[in-house]
Design a protein around this motif. Sequence first.
Motif, mmCIF file in Angstrom:
data_model
loop_
_atom_site.group_PDB
_atom_site.id
_atom_site.type_symbol
_atom_site.label_atom_id
_atom_site.label_comp_id
_atom_site.label_asym_id
_atom_site.label_seq_id
_atom_site.Cartn_x
_atom_site.Cartn_y
_atom_site.Cartn_z
ATOM 1 N N TYR A 23 -20.875 20.084 -46.126
ATOM 2 C CA TYR A 23 -22.072 19.817 -46.920
ATOM 3 C C TYR A 23 -23.241 19.657 -45.951
ATOM 4 N N VAL B 72 -19.757 11.893 -46.061
ATOM 5 C CA VAL B 72 -18.627 12.102 -46.963
ATOM 6 C C VAL B 72 -17.521 11.117 -46.610
ATOM 7 N N ASN C 191 -18.735 18.348 -57.600
ATOM 8 C CA ASN C 191 -20.143 18.164 -57.209
ATOM 9 C C ASN C 191 -20.988 17.521 -58.305
ATOM 10 N N ILE D 247 -23.258 24.203 -49.412
ATOM 11 C CA ILE D 247 -21.820 23.947 -49.412
ATOM 12 C C ILE D 247 -21.109 25.153 -48.818
ATOM 13 N N LEU E 30 -19.528 12.187 -51.801
ATOM 14 C CA LEU E 30 -20.634 12.691 -51.000
ATOM 15 C C LEU E 30 -21.865 11.836 -51.248
ATOM 16 N N ASP F 166 -15.754 17.307 -45.943
ATOM 17 C CA ASP F 166 -14.815 16.739 -46.899
ATOM 18 C C ASP F 166 -13.432 17.309 -46.611
ATOM 19 N N THR G 160 -16.979 15.187 -54.800
ATOM 20 C CA THR G 160 -16.846 16.503 -54.166
ATOM 21 C C THR G 160 -15.886 17.438 -54.909
#
Length: 504
Positions: free
Chosen positions: A63, A102, A130, A74, A107, A56, A127
């Motif tokens: 990820y 992503v 989360n 993560i 995500l 990301d 993201t």
Amino acid sequence: MKNFSTLLMGVCLVITMSCNTDDTTPNPEVNTSVNFKFKTSVKIGGEGASEITAYDQLSKKLYTVNVASNQIAITNISNLSTPVQETPIDLTTFGSPNSVAVHNGRLAVAVEANPKQNPGKILLYNTSDNSLTNEFTVGALPDMVTFSKDGNLLISANEGEPNADYTNDPKGSISIINLLDTSVTTLDFTEFNNQEEALENKGFRVFGPNASLAEDVEPEYIAVSDDSSTAWVSLQENNGIAEINLISKKITAIYPLGYKDFNLSGNELDASDKDDVKELKSWPIFGIYQPDAIVTATINGVNYIFSANEGDARDYDGFSEEDRVEDLTLDKTVFPISEDYQNKIHLGRLKTTTSLGDIDNDGDHDAIYSYGARSFSIWSTNGNLVYDSGNSIAMETLKATPNRFNDDDGRSDDKGAEPESLEILNINNQRYILFVGLERTDQVLLYDITNPLSPQFLTILSHTGDEAPEGLLAITAKDSPSGNALLVVSNEDSGTLTIYENNK
């Protein structure tokens, strides 16, 4: 665990290219040199803790699929020198993760059901925090998920593997999720059932017990065109690539990939793990390409598909196609006894399929087919072979790292180094670098593919303790937290995440 010393064979080549590939005009001031060096490694967990990774660019986080813990790990890489592992995303209530992707702060996670013959799910997260924002039901065993380049679609390759007894074999399928209206379209291959014979005659395989083509196909990996209109999906066990029209949401074609002739010059291989010799020879056998990862790139205005020809056998309690040459009944005219082919120091140890080879249906094998092509290939978008790397992978690993060649010769009888993962780094539309992950030798090979008709080997990357590179991820200099291009390697067996940086 193998105690391999670090191998970093960096190259620093500055090449001026006149190859204007996409709509973007190359900047002649951009450095196109390639000099990847080890930067850092993170231990995610044990075996299965690091399979596939997505990046990301907004949060500068990685990820990673952690199958061992049913989590998405993560890793914050804002500071490459000190990566920070953050609280993972727990998927226990959903199932086992297989893939991540992503796009612009979203995500996507592909999760298989329990049992995996049931419909799976694609989960969508934000993201920034989360948080789970949506979930979509797709086909059985979603093995890979990716966004279209414009971010409007999610495409899932649903493998549809059978159960161990081979009594439940769900249809392989492709799911297309429209994120603009949250609709899901799942496509199967039923309309190709009546084309089975014609496809098989061109090298496609349909061989599961009592399975139709639609039940037998197992979609594995997805590549999407730059304009988000087309996807190509590898059908590994079946030895083909399917083409998907993402606008009409139709499977438009299946392209059989045929077979590789290991008796031709340039295709030599080491077929035995019991001859006490690491040596490449020509043999009268064929390889089934059976690509795992595929990627696509437009180079000099032409779109190509790149495949890692790993190979894969079906070996279940209820059905197995696997046998060694020493256990086959060979046609004595094609394979004279005087040549001693079934000796373990020759071809005897080679693992082959029993589903092919009896051409005249008289009970013996007139041809020998092994799994994979021990190479990477470049294909046109309609499935024609443009280039195959031949024995380059074996030659380069044998020359530079003989103790690792085919996992110290232990996999010579199987699928060799097993090229499994692929990734392409586009440097300013002027230079294209192909990364090839070798599962059994724990290495990544680099090739310059700026001229797809004549790729050039560059170097080998590896790092002590890393085992089985399952996923490769290239991060451009523009998106990288350091301003230099990165290669992120997800190592399945060692559970490590390793980052190489291009020190220009």
